[in-house]
Design a protein around this motif. Structure first.
Motif, PDB file in Angstrom:
ATOM      1  N   GLU A 112      14.983   8.978  -8.237  1.00  0.00           N
ATOM      2  CA  GLU A 112      14.346   8.793  -7.073  1.00  0.00           C
ATOM      3  C   GLU A 112      12.929   8.869  -7.150  1.00  0.00           C
ATOM      4  O   GLU A 112      12.673  10.131  -7.290  1.00  0.00           O
ATOM      5  CB  GLU A 112      15.033   9.364  -5.918  1.00  0.00           C
ATOM      6  N   ILE A 113      12.098   7.981  -6.713  1.00  0.00           N
ATOM      7  CA  ILE A 113      10.695   8.192  -6.666  1.00  0.00           C
ATOM      8  C   ILE A 113       9.814   7.350  -5.801  1.00  0.00           C
ATOM      9  O   ILE A 113      10.307   6.197  -5.491  1.00  0.00           O
ATOM     10  CB  ILE A 113      10.152   8.154  -8.026  1.00  0.00           C
ATOM     11  N   ALA A 114       8.925   7.806  -5.172  1.00  0.00           N
ATOM     12  CA  ALA A 114       8.063   6.814  -4.076  1.00  0.00           C
ATOM     13  C   ALA A 114       6.824   7.164  -4.666  1.00  0.00           C
ATOM     14  O   ALA A 114       6.054   8.191  -4.580  1.00  0.00           O
ATOM     15  CB  ALA A 114       8.086   7.399  -2.793  1.00  0.00           C
ATOM     16  N   LEU A 115       6.260   5.874  -4.901  1.00  0.00           N
ATOM     17  CA  LEU A 115       4.633   5.820  -5.307  1.00  0.00           C
ATOM     18  C   LEU A 115       3.932   5.066  -4.171  1.00  0.00           C
ATOM     19  O   LEU A 115       4.213   3.835  -3.487  1.00  0.00           O
ATOM     20  CB  LEU A 115       4.516   4.725  -6.449  1.00  0.00           C
ATOM     21  N   VAL A 116       3.129   5.929  -3.506  1.00  0.00           N
ATOM     22  CA  VAL A 116       2.613   5.570  -2.140  1.00  0.00           C
ATOM     23  C   VAL A 116       1.016   5.533  -2.283  1.00  0.00           C
ATOM     24  O   VAL A 116       0.529   6.431  -2.752  1.00  0.00           O
ATOM     25  CB  VAL A 116       2.959   6.740  -1.246  1.00  0.00           C
ATOM     26  N   ASP A 117       0.599   4.355  -2.249  1.00  0.00           N
ATOM     27  CA  ASP A 117      -1.143   3.922  -1.925  1.00  0.00           C
ATOM     28  C   ASP A 117      -1.532   4.171  -0.412  1.00  0.00           C
ATOM     29  O   ASP A 117      -0.982   3.831   0.264  1.00  0.00           O
ATOM     30  CB  ASP A 117      -1.264   2.729  -2.513  1.00  0.00           C
ATOM     31  N   VAL A 118      -2.238   5.553  -0.641  1.00  0.00           N
ATOM     32  CA  VAL A 118      -2.828   5.678   0.922  1.00  0.00           C
ATOM     33  C   VAL A 118      -4.220   5.060   1.135  1.00  0.00           C
ATOM     34  O   VAL A 118      -4.669   5.585   2.141  1.00  0.00           O
ATOM     35  CB  VAL A 118      -2.879   7.164   1.105  1.00  0.00           C
ATOM     36  N   ARG A 119      -4.700   4.061   0.622  1.00  0.00           N
ATOM     37  CA  ARG A 119      -5.899   3.495   1.067  1.00  0.00           C
ATOM     38  C   ARG A 119      -5.589   2.668   2.004  1.00  0.00           C
ATOM     39  O   ARG A 119      -4.313   2.084   2.099  1.00  0.00           O
ATOM     40  CB  ARG A 119      -6.443   2.750  -0.261  1.00  0.00           C
ATOM     41  N   GLU A 120      -6.530   2.055   2.761  1.00  0.00           N
ATOM     42  CA  GLU A 120      -6.430   1.113   3.695  1.00  0.00           C
ATOM     43  C   GLU A 120      -5.770  -0.518   3.292  1.00  0.00           C
ATOM     44  O   GLU A 120      -6.012  -0.648   2.026  1.00  0.00           O
ATOM     45  CB  GLU A 120      -7.614   0.732   4.492  1.00  0.00           C
ATOM     46  N   GLN A 121      -5.017  -1.094   4.233  1.00  0.00           N
ATOM     47  CA  GLN A 121      -4.450  -2.110   3.753  1.00  0.00           C
ATOM     48  C   GLN A 121      -5.180  -3.096   2.894  1.00  0.00           C
ATOM     49  O   GLN A 121      -4.794  -3.675   1.938  1.00  0.00           O
ATOM     50  CB  GLN A 121      -3.601  -2.661   5.051  1.00  0.00           C
ATOM     51  N   GLY A 122      -6.516  -3.397   3.387  1.00  0.00           N
ATOM     52  CA  GLY A 122      -7.245  -4.365   2.977  1.00  0.00           C
ATOM     53  C   GLY A 122      -7.591  -3.998   1.397  1.00  0.00           C
ATOM     54  O   GLY A 122      -7.714  -4.894   0.597  1.00  0.00           O
ATOM     55  N   VAL A 123      -7.876  -2.872   1.127  1.00  0.00           N
ATOM     56  CA  VAL A 123      -8.412  -2.197  -0.213  1.00  0.00           C
ATOM     57  C   VAL A 123      -7.124  -2.222  -0.933  1.00  0.00           C
ATOM     58  O   VAL A 123      -7.203  -2.734  -1.967  1.00  0.00           O
ATOM     59  CB  VAL A 123      -8.960  -0.813  -0.230  1.00  0.00           C
ATOM     60  N   TYR A 124      -5.981  -1.893  -0.281  1.00  0.00           N
ATOM     61  CA  TYR A 124      -4.731  -2.269  -1.416  1.00  0.00           C
ATOM     62  C   TYR A 124      -4.393  -3.576  -1.749  1.00  0.00           C
ATOM     63  O   TYR A 124      -4.095  -3.694  -2.903  1.00  0.00           O
ATOM     64  CB  TYR A 124      -3.514  -1.452  -0.297  1.00  0.00           C
ATOM     65  N   CYS A 125      -4.785  -4.496  -0.902  1.00  0.00           N
ATOM     66  CA  CYS A 125      -4.380  -5.843  -1.238  1.00  0.00           C
ATOM     67  C   CYS A 125      -5.328  -6.272  -2.274  1.00  0.00           C
ATOM     68  O   CYS A 125      -4.765  -7.289  -2.831  1.00  0.00           O
ATOM     69  CB  CYS A 125      -4.480  -6.689  -0.049  1.00  0.00           C
ATOM     70  N   GLN A 126      -6.489  -5.685  -2.396  1.00  0.00           N
ATOM     71  CA  GLN A 126      -7.554  -6.121  -3.447  1.00  0.00           C
ATOM     72  C   GLN A 126      -6.854  -5.900  -5.049  1.00  0.00           C
ATOM     73  O   GLN A 126      -7.463  -6.466  -5.885  1.00  0.00           O
ATOM     74  CB  GLN A 126      -8.834  -5.588  -3.170  1.00  0.00           C
ATOM     75  N   GLY A 127      -6.001  -4.933  -5.073  1.00  0.00           N
ATOM     76  CA  GLY A 127      -5.495  -4.198  -6.396  1.00  0.00           C
ATOM     77  C   GLY A 127      -4.701  -3.312  -6.035  1.00  0.00           C
ATOM     78  O   GLY A 127      -5.280  -2.101  -5.482  1.00  0.00           O
TER      79      GLY A 127
END
Length: 94
Positions: free
Chosen positions: A18-33
Motif C-alpha cells: 500500500e502506498i499513496a503518492l500525493v501531489d500537494v501543488r494547487e490543482q491548476g499546476v497539477y493539471c499542467q503535468g
C-alpha cells in the motif's frame, strides 16, 4: 522528515504494498503535468481531504511538489494528524 528519490519511489510503486503518492501543488499546476498515479490534494485542502483519500494513518505516503517547500509543509501537517510513514520526493515532480 524522510526523503525518497525517484528510483526508490518507482520500486515502491511496483512492490504491491500500500502506498499513496500525493501531489500537494494547487490543482491548476497539477493539471499542467504530474506523476502517473499521483493524486492531487492541494496543500490548501490537505487537512480537509487527507482522511477521505488516505484513511489509514500507517499507509506509506510519498508527498511531491515542484521542490518549492509545499511538501515539507504537508509533511508537518500529516505528522500532526498521526500519519507515521511519510516521505518527500527529492527534487520534486521534475
Amino acid at each position: 522528515m524522510e526523503s525518497i528519490d525517484a528510483p526508490t519511489l518507482k520500486r515502491h510503486l511496483l512492490d504491491c504494498d500500500e502506498i499513496a503518492l500525493v501531489d500537494v501543488r494547487e490543482q491548476g499546476v497539477y493539471c499542467q503535468g504530474h506523476i502517473l498515479l499521483a493524486v492531487s490534494i492541494p496543500l490548501s485542502r490537505l487537512e480537509l481531504m487527507i482522511r477521505d483519500l488516505v484513511p489509514r494513518p500507517a499507509t506509506r505516503v510519498v508527498l511531491c511538489d515542484a521542490a518549492g517547500g509545499l511538501a515539507d509543509q504537508a509533511a508537518a501537517i500529516m505528522a500532526g494528524a498521526g500519519y507515521s510513514d511519510v516521505s518527500i520526493l527529492t527534487g520534486g515532480v521534475k
